[in-house]
Design a protein around this motif. Sequence first.
Motif, PDB file in Angstrom:
ATOM      1  N   ALA A 190       2.035   4.345 -15.128  1.00 24.84           N
ATOM      2  CA  ALA A 190       1.275   3.790 -14.679  1.00 24.84           C
ATOM      3  C   ALA A 190      -0.297   4.158 -14.580  1.00 24.84           C
ATOM      4  CB  ALA A 190       1.720   3.705 -13.185  1.00 24.84           C
ATOM      5  N   LEU A 191      -0.044   5.382 -13.751  1.00 26.70           N
ATOM      6  CA  LEU A 191      -1.720   6.254 -14.353  1.00 26.70           C
ATOM      7  C   LEU A 191      -1.659   6.539 -15.669  1.00 26.70           C
ATOM      8  CD1 LEU A 191      -0.979   8.060 -10.927  1.00 26.70           C
ATOM      9  CD2 LEU A 191      -2.372   5.934 -11.036  1.00 26.70           C
ATOM     10  N   GLY A 192      -1.254   5.962 -16.541  1.00 25.44           N
ATOM     11  CA  GLY A 192      -1.787   6.832 -18.030  1.00 25.44           C
ATOM     12  C   GLY A 192      -1.170   7.368 -18.446  1.00 25.44           C
ATOM     13  N   LYS A 207       9.382   0.847   0.764  1.00 25.77           N
ATOM     14  CA  LYS A 207       8.540   0.623   0.534  1.00 25.77           C
ATOM     15  C   LYS A 207       7.204   0.869  -1.055  1.00 25.77           C
ATOM     16  CE  LYS A 207       7.249  -0.991   5.464  1.00 25.77           C
ATOM     17  NZ  LYS A 207       6.568  -1.362   5.668  1.00 25.77           N
ATOM     18  N   PHE A 208       7.427   0.136  -1.737  1.00 25.55           N
ATOM     19  CA  PHE A 208       6.908   0.853  -2.643  1.00 25.55           C
ATOM     20  C   PHE A 208       5.680   0.374  -3.155  1.00 25.55           C
ATOM     21  CE2 PHE A 208      10.041   3.796  -4.191  1.00 25.55           C
ATOM     22  CZ  PHE A 208      11.002   3.326  -3.426  1.00 25.55           C
ATOM     23  N   HIS A 209       4.451   0.781  -3.553  1.00 27.90           N
ATOM     24  CA  HIS A 209       3.504  -0.280  -3.543  1.00 27.90           C
ATOM     25  C   HIS A 209       3.795  -1.086  -5.138  1.00 27.90           C
ATOM     26  CE1 HIS A 209       0.933   2.400  -1.132  1.00 27.90           C
ATOM     27  NE2 HIS A 209       1.892   3.152  -1.558  1.00 27.90           N
ATOM     28  N   PRO A 210       2.669  -2.531  -5.387  1.00 27.25           N
ATOM     29  CA  PRO A 210       3.122  -2.460  -6.277  1.00 27.25           C
ATOM     30  C   PRO A 210       2.623  -2.142  -7.734  1.00 27.25           C
ATOM     31  CG  PRO A 210       1.691  -3.938  -5.571  1.00 27.25           C
ATOM     32  CD  PRO A 210       2.651  -2.881  -4.520  1.00 27.25           C
ATOM     33  N   ARG A 211       3.221  -1.767  -9.070  1.00 26.94           N
ATOM     34  CA  ARG A 211       2.564  -1.443  -9.905  1.00 26.94           C
ATOM     35  C   ARG A 211       1.397  -1.207  -9.751  1.00 26.94           C
ATOM     36  NH1 ARG A 211       5.106   1.368 -13.630  1.00 26.94           N
ATOM     37  NH2 ARG A 211       4.478   2.172 -15.788  1.00 26.94           N
ATOM     38  N   GLU A 212       0.433  -3.143 -10.202  1.00 23.70           N
ATOM     39  CA  GLU A 212      -0.463  -3.176 -10.948  1.00 23.70           C
ATOM     40  C   GLU A 212      -1.658  -2.465  -9.409  1.00 23.70           C
ATOM     41  OE1 GLU A 212       2.356  -5.662 -11.472  1.00 23.70           O
ATOM     42  OE2 GLU A 212       1.363  -5.497  -9.665  1.00 23.70           O
ATOM     43  N   SER A 213      -1.751  -1.935  -8.424  1.00 21.96           N
ATOM     44  CA  SER A 213      -2.087  -1.242  -7.853  1.00 21.96           C
ATOM     45  C   SER A 213      -2.003   0.884  -7.633  1.00 21.96           C
ATOM     46  CB  SER A 213      -1.587  -1.891  -6.215  1.00 21.96           C
ATOM     47  OG  SER A 213      -0.698  -1.332  -5.860  1.00 21.96           O
ATOM     48  N   ALA A 214      -1.174   0.804  -8.297  1.00 20.21           N
ATOM     49  CA  ALA A 214      -0.281   2.296  -8.663  1.00 20.21           C
ATOM     50  C   ALA A 214      -1.852   3.120  -8.617  1.00 20.21           C
ATOM     51  CB  ALA A 214      -0.221   2.105  -9.727  1.00 20.21           C
ATOM     52  N   GLU A 215      -3.353   2.690  -9.187  1.00 19.26           N
ATOM     53  CA  GLU A 215      -3.371   3.304 -10.053  1.00 19.26           C
ATOM     54  C   GLU A 215      -5.045   3.394  -8.190  1.00 19.26           C
ATOM     55  OE1 GLU A 215      -4.943   2.604 -14.807  1.00 19.26           O
ATOM     56  OE2 GLU A 215      -5.936   1.773 -13.308  1.00 19.26           O
ATOM     57  N   ASN A 216      -4.761   2.082  -7.807  1.00 17.83           N
ATOM     58  CA  ASN A 216      -6.136   2.668  -6.358  1.00 17.83           C
ATOM     59  C   ASN A 216      -5.338   3.022  -6.004  1.00 17.83           C
ATOM     60  OD1 ASN A 216      -7.551   0.154  -8.131  1.00 17.83           O
ATOM     61  ND2 ASN A 216      -5.934  -1.148  -7.076  1.00 17.83           N
ATOM     62  N   VAL A 217      -3.993   3.243  -5.699  1.00 20.72           N
ATOM     63  CA  VAL A 217      -3.342   3.314  -4.439  1.00 20.72           C
ATOM     64  C   VAL A 217      -3.476   5.628  -5.000  1.00 20.72           C
ATOM     65  CG1 VAL A 217      -1.091   4.774  -4.143  1.00 20.72           C
ATOM     66  CG2 VAL A 217      -1.177   2.452  -4.016  1.00 20.72           C
ATOM     67  N   GLN A 260     -10.094  -8.254  -2.336  1.00 24.72           N
ATOM     68  CA  GLN A 260      -8.796  -8.987  -3.213  1.00 24.72           C
ATOM     69  C   GLN A 260      -9.891  -9.542  -4.590  1.00 24.72           C
ATOM     70  OE1 GLN A 260      -5.664 -10.104  -1.923  1.00 24.72           O
ATOM     71  NE2 GLN A 260      -5.595  -8.996  -0.203  1.00 24.72           N
ATOM     72  N   ASP A 261     -11.017  -8.671  -5.057  1.00 29.12           N
ATOM     73  CA  ASP A 261     -11.607  -9.192  -6.120  1.00 29.12           C
ATOM     74  C   ASP A 261     -11.370  -8.990  -7.328  1.00 29.12           C
ATOM     75  OD1 ASP A 261     -13.403 -10.373  -8.066  1.00 29.12           O
ATOM     76  OD2 ASP A 261     -15.214 -10.008  -6.811  1.00 29.12           O
ATOM     77  N   PRO A 262     -10.396  -8.685  -7.937  1.00 30.85           N
ATOM     78  CA  PRO A 262     -10.100  -7.707  -9.076  1.00 30.85           C
ATOM     79  C   PRO A 262     -11.208  -7.137  -9.383  1.00 30.85           C
ATOM     80  CG  PRO A 262      -9.310 -10.146  -9.045  1.00 30.85           C
ATOM     81  CD  PRO A 262     -10.105  -9.729  -8.002  1.00 30.85           C
ATOM     82  N   ARG A 263     -12.855  -7.093  -9.978  1.00 33.18           N
ATOM     83  CA  ARG A 263     -13.388  -7.378 -10.919  1.00 33.18           C
ATOM     84  C   ARG A 263     -14.133  -6.075  -9.674  1.00 33.18           C
ATOM     85  NH1 ARG A 263     -16.371  -9.828 -14.465  1.00 33.18           N
ATOM     86  NH2 ARG A 263     -17.944  -8.328 -14.137  1.00 33.18           N
ATOM     87  N   ARG A 264     -14.084  -6.218  -8.813  1.00 33.35           N
ATOM     88  CA  ARG A 264     -15.212  -5.465  -7.480  1.00 33.35           C
ATOM     89  C   ARG A 264     -14.361  -4.868  -6.869  1.00 33.35           C
ATOM     90  NH1 ARG A 264     -16.552  -6.457  -1.557  1.00 33.35           N
ATOM     91  NH2 ARG A 264     -17.094  -5.133  -0.787  1.00 33.35           N
ATOM     92  N   ILE A 265     -12.794  -4.629  -6.950  1.00 33.05           N
ATOM     93  CA  ILE A 265     -12.464  -3.347  -6.628  1.00 33.05           C
ATOM     94  C   ILE A 265     -11.607  -2.549  -8.429  1.00 33.05           C
ATOM     95  CG2 ILE A 265      -9.494  -2.669  -6.934  1.00 33.05           C
ATOM     96  CD1 ILE A 265      -8.844  -5.078  -5.348  1.00 33.05           C
ATOM     97  N   ASP A 267     -14.406  -1.922 -10.758  1.00 30.47           N
ATOM     98  CA  ASP A 267     -15.557  -1.088 -10.678  1.00 30.47           C
ATOM     99  C   ASP A 267     -15.531  -0.177  -8.821  1.00 30.47           C
ATOM    100  OD1 ASP A 267     -17.472  -4.076 -11.421  1.00 30.47           O
ATOM    101  OD2 ASP A 267     -15.992  -3.019 -12.819  1.00 30.47           O
ATOM    102  N   ALA A 268     -14.803  -0.401  -8.034  1.00 24.65           N
ATOM    103  CA  ALA A 268     -15.174   0.464  -6.980  1.00 24.65           C
ATOM    104  C   ALA A 268     -13.977   1.324  -7.755  1.00 24.65           C
ATOM    105  CB  ALA A 268     -14.946   0.079  -5.463  1.00 24.65           C
ATOM    106  N   LYS A 269     -13.682   1.569  -8.028  1.00 28.00           N
ATOM    107  CA  LYS A 269     -11.859   2.384  -8.592  1.00 28.00           C
ATOM    108  C   LYS A 269     -12.711   3.484  -9.307  1.00 28.00           C
ATOM    109  CE  LYS A 269      -8.754   1.970 -11.650  1.00 28.00           C
ATOM    110  NZ  LYS A 269      -7.931   1.429 -12.146  1.00 28.00           N
ATOM    111  N   ALA A 270     -13.176   2.503 -10.657  1.00 29.28           N
ATOM    112  CA  ALA A 270     -14.026   3.132 -11.700  1.00 29.28           C
ATOM    113  C   ALA A 270     -14.809   4.407 -11.308  1.00 29.28           C
ATOM    114  CB  ALA A 270     -14.995   2.480 -12.849  1.00 29.28           C
ATOM    115  N   MET A 271     -15.899   3.789  -9.986  1.00 28.35           N
ATOM    116  CA  MET A 271     -16.641   4.607  -9.911  1.00 28.35           C
ATOM    117  C   MET A 271     -16.466   6.347  -8.542  1.00 28.35           C
ATOM    118  SD  MET A 271     -20.377   2.835  -7.557  1.00 28.35           S
ATOM    119  CE  MET A 271     -19.901   2.258  -6.251  1.00 28.35           C
ATOM    120  N   LEU A 272     -15.753   5.547  -8.220  1.00 30.81           N
ATOM    121  CA  LEU A 272     -14.865   6.292  -6.697  1.00 30.81           C
ATOM    122  C   LEU A 272     -14.423   7.732  -7.588  1.00 30.81           C
ATOM    123  CD1 LEU A 272     -13.902   7.454  -3.896  1.00 30.81           C
ATOM    124  CD2 LEU A 272     -11.528   5.874  -4.790  1.00 30.81           C
TER     125      LEU A 272
END
Lengths: 569, 576
Positions: free
Chosen positions: A28-30, A498-508, A543-548, A550-555
């Motif tokens: 999931a992280l590539g 409990k597993f994180h949903p796959r979509e949020s794997a990168e955020n996690v 919970q705004d996907p775009r914002r998330i 962007d924030a992740k990329a910056m982090l």
Amino acid sequence: MLIGIDLGTTNSAVAIWRDGLAELVPNALGERLTPSAVSIDRQRQTWVGAAALDRMANHPDDTATSFKRLMGTDKLTRLGGQDYRAEDLSALVLMALRDDVVRHTGVLPTQAVITVPAYFNDRQRKATRRAGQIAGLDVRRLINEPTAAALAFGLQDKEDREPFLVFDLGGGTFDVSVVEKFEGIVEVRGSAGDNRLGGDDFNAALAALMQPRIDPAGALAKLPEARRRALLFRAAEQSRRQLTTVAQADFVVTFDDTRLEAPVTAEDFEQACGPIIRRLRDPVVRALRDCAIDAAGLSAIVLVGGATRMPLVRRAIARMFGRFPDSSVHPDHAVAQGAAIQAGLLARDNALDEVRITDVCPFTLGVDTIERDAHGGLHHGVFSPIIERNTPVPVSRVNFYQTVADNQKKLQFNIYQGEAREVSGNIQLGSITIPVPPRPAGEIHAEVRFSYDSSGLLEVDVVLPDTGVTRNLVIVDEEDRPDRTEIEGRRAALARLKFHPRESAENVAAMARAERCYEDFLGEERAMISAWIAEFKGALESQDPRRIADAKAMLIGNLDEIERIGPLG
Amino acid sequence: MSRRRPPWSVLGLDAGADAGAIRKAYATRLKAIDPDADPAGFARLREAREAALRLARRAAKPDEPVPEAEVEAASVGVWPYAAPDFDAGAASGDAALTVNVLQPGTGSAPAPAMIFAQARSAAPAVTPIVDPFAAVIARRANAAPAPTIASYPQPRERLHALLLGNGEGDEAALDEADLVAAQDCLRLILRDAVQADLARHDAIEEWVADLLAEAWPRSAPLLATAADSFRWEAEAGKLGERPAIAFLNARRKGYRFQEAVLDPKHIYHKAWLELQRPGRKDLLSRLRTTRSDVDKLLTGIRRNFPELENHLDPDRVASWQAPARFRIGLRKGWWVFVLLSAAVRLAISLSQPDAAPPAQLSPQALLVQQQQQGRAEQAALAAAFGPGHDRTWLEQRQPELAQVIQSNVRLQTEAGNPDAKVARIASDLVRQRLFEARDAVKGDLLERIMRLRLAEMKVAQRTGPADCRAFVQTALLDPGKAALPDALRRREQVLAVELAEAGKLTPIERRTPRSATVPGRLVSEVLDVTHLSIERVGAAMQHKASDADNCAVTTALLQATLAYGGKEREAILRTL
């Protein structure tokens, strides 16, 4: 669908055979390699992979790594207040890999080929099979890691080769195999190894060397053991990686508000690892001796496993063989690729010409006997080999035994696997008893036949030629029987996590990494990281996907920057 | 058993094919079979291929020897491979490594070194031969060698000369200078090995192992260094352990054990010290250690480290191992027994006083006594049978009883008891015989006996449960407590006479306990009369209840039975 899985001590990978190629599947992280790490907290929230590895520093009591070393034992690991066996943790990794394949191909795999070290004993192999079952995968075959690498090596090469040696130094295990490839046959001539030797041992040696240097006051000793070990280990891992390319690195440990560091040179490291390097020699010598092949007669030395990247190891190999090793296979990917090839063969993919693999039995198998010593006394527990190690399988061998006492009522044969002369140093696989008619000692002979097939199943037949009585035993692990309830139970227990949903794997993963960096740095940097974490959290809550995104990329960008520069001062 | 087919035919080739063709043929055949289904066929194919390849190799190069991976054990003193000299830079390691190795303390643990040096200096003056095993092992202090090592142009030859120089029989220990030189040589050789490739490393390892084993025990101080460098202990106890290394590993184990056993906390420490004392086992030996400890120690040493037995004193070991000698010869034993028993008998006879001869009475006293006896007897018989019955009458009918009564009377009068007592004793005796006769009589006589018994039982019952029990068991009545009424006495006498007339007053040898089933009617009568619970009545009928209960139940049952007319009557009566 058949997939090939490399279940390693430090990293795991999954590959499929598609379009005439062995293709590694990204997670999931590539990434194509997924760290074999699991973290479970008290609320049963589970992390698998890179995120779990990052959590090791902050939550050492909830995180487990290198659990492959516990396979085949009954040792339990306590995570988040619950006990887990090594098979359960491996099953979690397997499930993550399976999900990666679903994502990548859209097909849910139900069958797998999993690799094991060639030197894994019977119990460890069965534990691996069980892990697959718990993960919902039917394990079609267990293939030895060096053999898999040999498959991946020179696949395109149609020419015949003289035997070559596969040198597989992974995170926790070391395997050596001498393999010969010709005419579509992959023939393993001999295998040897050390189940307790790997990259982790180099880390441990470096940590042991540096701990007194960075911490003469003994502040680390006050920490709880799990945390101290995790900190030292990670520091050692980082320094070791750095020493791969530079001559001097910093060994840094940060905890609470303290920062301990000291420089370490490549020479220091090499000296500290002297005993480990010496241990590399034994399996190589054993394998070559068993095959009756001279080191000079090898056509290539194939390096597999991340630890073979260390210049220290490469130098040792060059010294050992008097030549440079081959680097045409990717040390991290070769085993997974080989597993995919085997999967493709099993699925009878037409792009693969028929390739036959013949393997060897890496351990000696035999029974315990009684010997008379020079004083006339009886010496119990002497190991009598029936199948010598490195005989090609399938194999069937016979040996004869006789009674030792008058009017003996029965003969009991305990079956052992190992190399020690006394059975107390070997592993017992089972036991078989046959009644004998009463006669003076030595008059009754028993014929014991061991039949070992290529899947690792051992069958024992005992015959008394005098009476015609026979007994038969198939060495089956009790837990290996289709005990649905047991496997279902473990599966249900894991399903409650409990597993994180796959979509949020990168955020996690990003959050886990940020928290780890927070621990790694002090003072100003720590404050900065803290601010970044807060920002990211705010973005997640929106919970705004775009914002998330962007924030992740910056982090991630910020973290990359700060980790690259390294701690200031 | 089928004859083994030659490899060529199994593979389907012509003889003399080359390696490539052999491999091809093997591959084709292998793909045609399923090895798991036909393991024997697979094994045959494999063997054929190996054999064919061997033949092909030999055919290709007939003059050169078949290359062997196993390195031949080096003959002593000769370097097996034409290896380049040490100085010529065979060890092409970087300078850093060179520097490190030359520094002191690299890779060599202070070991059981200096055994011999110590032995030399501390040996007891008595022993003329320097026995390297005679001394107690002492740890060598961490004396680091000098930082600069004189470079040896030929370290292996030098080492060989040092260890085996004076021929095979030189068992003397290395002295200081030699030891340092030997260790330096060894270190250089080990460094060479570490940096060498596999084949050379193997060759050096074999050479060192063979040399150390052959030069044993002189080479003992060098063992630890070499073993740690080559990791010989990892091979200990394994199947493939090479003989020289097995030997050296065993010696090392012996050293370890020797050091361990000198620790006072070791379980065999005392046994070890004891066995080292010179001379045979003495009295104090038993206090120092036990036989089982000594046995275990010796078994362990003999099995694992036989050479350690040289440290023990042979006399003492032999004396501990001798079996216990307490076997007296059979003949001697017999005579001893005879003498002993005779002695015992003598002692007993001497201690016993002689039986005093009976005192002689004067004739006059004797007459008086006789008269007294006669009178007493008369009274006794009258009490038992009623007046008018004397001894003659009884002698005619029950001579044995008469005899018994007479002897009883005599005893009592001699003892000085009054006549009344004598009479009572006689009548008790007769009564006993009377009741015992119930086993022998039936019908009317039995009836009368039992009725008399019942009446007397009631008398006894009135006095108390203990007396009742005594009466039931012995037919004795204590006159002090309950006197028989005269009417009963008369009845008794009359019955006694009748039985005497019938000759039924004979003694019974042993009265077998009788049992009878009591019908429910009688039981219910008993219950009514005694007002006891059924359990108590049941227990009492078996004489298992309290005396009072037993008495009451027996009496009631007797009464009921006498009134009963059923067929069990007689049987029940006889039990009561």
